[in-house]
Design an enzyme around this catalytic site. Structure first.
Site, short mmCIF file in Angstrom:
data_model
loop_
_atom_site.label_atom_id
_atom_site.label_comp_id
_atom_site.label_asym_id
_atom_site.label_seq_id
_atom_site.Cartn_x
_atom_site.Cartn_y
_atom_site.Cartn_z
N CYS A 16 0.85 -1.19 0.00
CA CYS A 16 0.00 0.00 0.00
C CYS A 16 0.88 1.24 0.00
CB CYS A 16 -0.92 0.01 1.23
SG CYS A 16 -2.21 1.29 1.15
N CYS A 20 -2.11 3.64 6.94
CA CYS A 20 -3.16 4.08 7.85
C CYS A 20 -2.96 3.44 9.23
CB CYS A 20 -4.53 3.74 7.29
SG CYS A 20 -4.84 4.48 5.67
N TYR A 22 -4.88 2.60 11.64
CA TYR A 22 -5.80 1.57 12.13
C TYR A 22 -5.94 0.37 11.19
CZ TYR A 22 -8.87 4.37 9.09
OH TYR A 22 -9.41 5.06 8.04
N GLY A 68 -4.21 -4.26 1.22
CA GLY A 68 -3.36 -3.31 0.50
C GLY A 68 -4.10 -2.31 -0.38
N CYS A 263 -21.22 -17.09 9.60
CA CYS A 263 -20.29 -16.84 8.51
C CYS A 263 -20.60 -17.71 7.30
CB CYS A 263 -18.85 -17.13 8.96
SG CYS A 263 -18.22 -16.01 10.22
N ASP A 279 -12.03 -11.85 5.20
CA ASP A 279 -10.98 -10.86 5.11
C ASP A 279 -10.33 -10.59 6.48
OD1 ASP A 279 -9.36 -9.12 3.73
OD2 ASP A 279 -10.76 -7.44 3.81
N CYS A 328 -30.31 -8.51 15.65
CA CYS A 328 -28.86 -8.47 15.88
C CYS A 328 -28.15 -9.75 15.43
CB CYS A 328 -28.60 -8.22 17.36
SG CYS A 328 -26.86 -8.27 17.82
N CYS A 332 -21.18 -9.71 14.06
CA CYS A 332 -20.05 -10.30 13.35
C CYS A 332 -19.18 -11.14 14.29
CB CYS A 332 -19.21 -9.18 12.73
SG CYS A 332 -17.71 -9.74 11.89
#
Length: 370
Positions: A16, A20, A22, A68, A263, A279, A328, A332
């Protein structure tokens, strides 16, 4: 038999031109044995497309590109992609989308994206002061002006794009001014995602950008109030999280995987062909195979793939008796990862948010129905 599939390709691996503060993929890459798999070759790309075509057999394939920085691989890579998909023997229909930091977009890239119907996601954290807090390069130089320049080129060529905003502690405190900025620039398709602390870090406590539950709770409600006012005045702003909740009131299900409560295999493909189910889990220990060596069906039937999806069903028992369980669904898996009792880190924020907004979601849904 026609089948559909979605996959996310990382053609630049972890490379990249920004650094960044975070970035969850930086933290994952730093924790891997192999930090960077290099640029994806055109031969690997062609093999992926061939295997997609075999699997779909005339169905639909949504291909996303992410990093990236996905544009570092160069425009010729994407030209090869288009050529490969046009040559698909089984007439599979391909749709493309690409996530980018926006700094490398120029006229040639924008024209290509428009001509080939790419949907573009641009990472922009709102106003200049908030964006530049975390979205900097390796020399700590600001990126806001470069991103806005890239966005203006997309607008020049009428490229379809949306804005991805990472929710940090600082952004929570400035959501009114950020929302006003986004509206002023006519950004009407938005996605707000809470920043992720590394798996090995304590949630909400480690970094300046780290997001505390109470901050996220206030953020969600403040953002909703702004969105609701516009929606009721006929100025609808698409915010992905709110769109998904609204879809339930309109008789549809969530399209966003992080809201479904379980998932599925997201087919994340690194530049060497190695595949991961999500990811957020592109560590070696979560690898489910390599698409250069196996078919999609073979990867789907592996224990590693099946067990990853089964493990996402492990939730706090309190979820089953919560009055918002159907909304809800435990959230995740990644937000439950560091919890001993499998509760979602943002559980209290979601509970408070649903308590104060669901009736108004119904009102907006009724307005949509006319």
């Amino acid at each position: 038999m026609k089948r559909n599939i979605s996959l996310m390709i990382k053609p630049s691996s972890s490379k990249c031109n920004l650094k960044c503060k975070y970035c969850f993929y930086h933290s994952i890459a730093d924790a891997r044995d192999v930090k960077d798999y290099g640029f994806m070759s055109k031969e690997t790309l062609r093999e992926i497309i061939n295997k997609v075509d075999d699997y779909c057999d005339g169905g639909n394939c949504n291909i996303g590109f992410q990093g990236g920085e996905s544009l570092l691989v160069g425009l010729d890579f994407y030209k090869e992609l288009v050529n490969c998909t046009k040559e698909a023997n089984n007439k599979t229909k391909f749709n493309y989308h690409i996530q980018t930091n926006g700094t490398l977009i120029n006229d040639d890239i924008a024209k290509f994206l428009k001509e080939n119907n790419f949907l573009v996601g641009v990472s922009l954290d709102g106003t200049k002061d908030i964006h530049n807090l975390n979205r900097v390069d390796s020399l700590n130089r600001d990126s806001f002006n470069s991103v806005m320049k890239g966005i203006n080129v997309l607008k020049k060529y009428d490229v379809d794009f949306n804005i991805l905003i990472v929710v940090t502690s600082a952004l929570c405190k400035k959501i009114e001014s950020v929302y006003k900025f986004l509206k002023k620039n006519d950004f009407k398709y938005l996605q707000f995602i809470p920043c992720l602390d590394p798996l090995e870090a304590e949630n909400g406590q480690t970094y300046n950008y780290s997001l505390k539950v109470e901050e996220y709770s206030k953020f969600l409600l403040n953002l909703f109030n702004l969105w609701y006012k516009d929606a009721m005045e006929g100025n609808y702003i698409s915010i992905r999280y709110f769109d998904n909740i609204l879809s339930l009131f309109l008789g549809q299900d969530y399209e966003s995987c992080d809201m479904r409560g379980v998932c599925s295999c997201q087919h994340i493909i690194e530049s060497d062909g190695s595949m991961y189910p999500c990811d957020f889990y592109t560590y070696e220990k979560y690898s489910i195979g390599n698409i250069l060596e196996e078919s999609f069906d073979e990867i789907h039937n592996k224990d590693e793939t099946i067990n990853f999806m089964k493990e996402s069903l492990n939730k706090n028992p309190k979820c089953s008796i919560c009055r918002f369980e159907n909304i809800c669904r435990g959230g995740c898996r990644r937000h439950r990862e560091n919890s001993e009792d499998k509760s979602n880190y943002y559980c209290q924020a979601y509970y408070e948010f649903f308590s104060k907004t669901l009736e108004r979601f119904q009102i907006v849904a009724n307005k949509f129905r006319g």
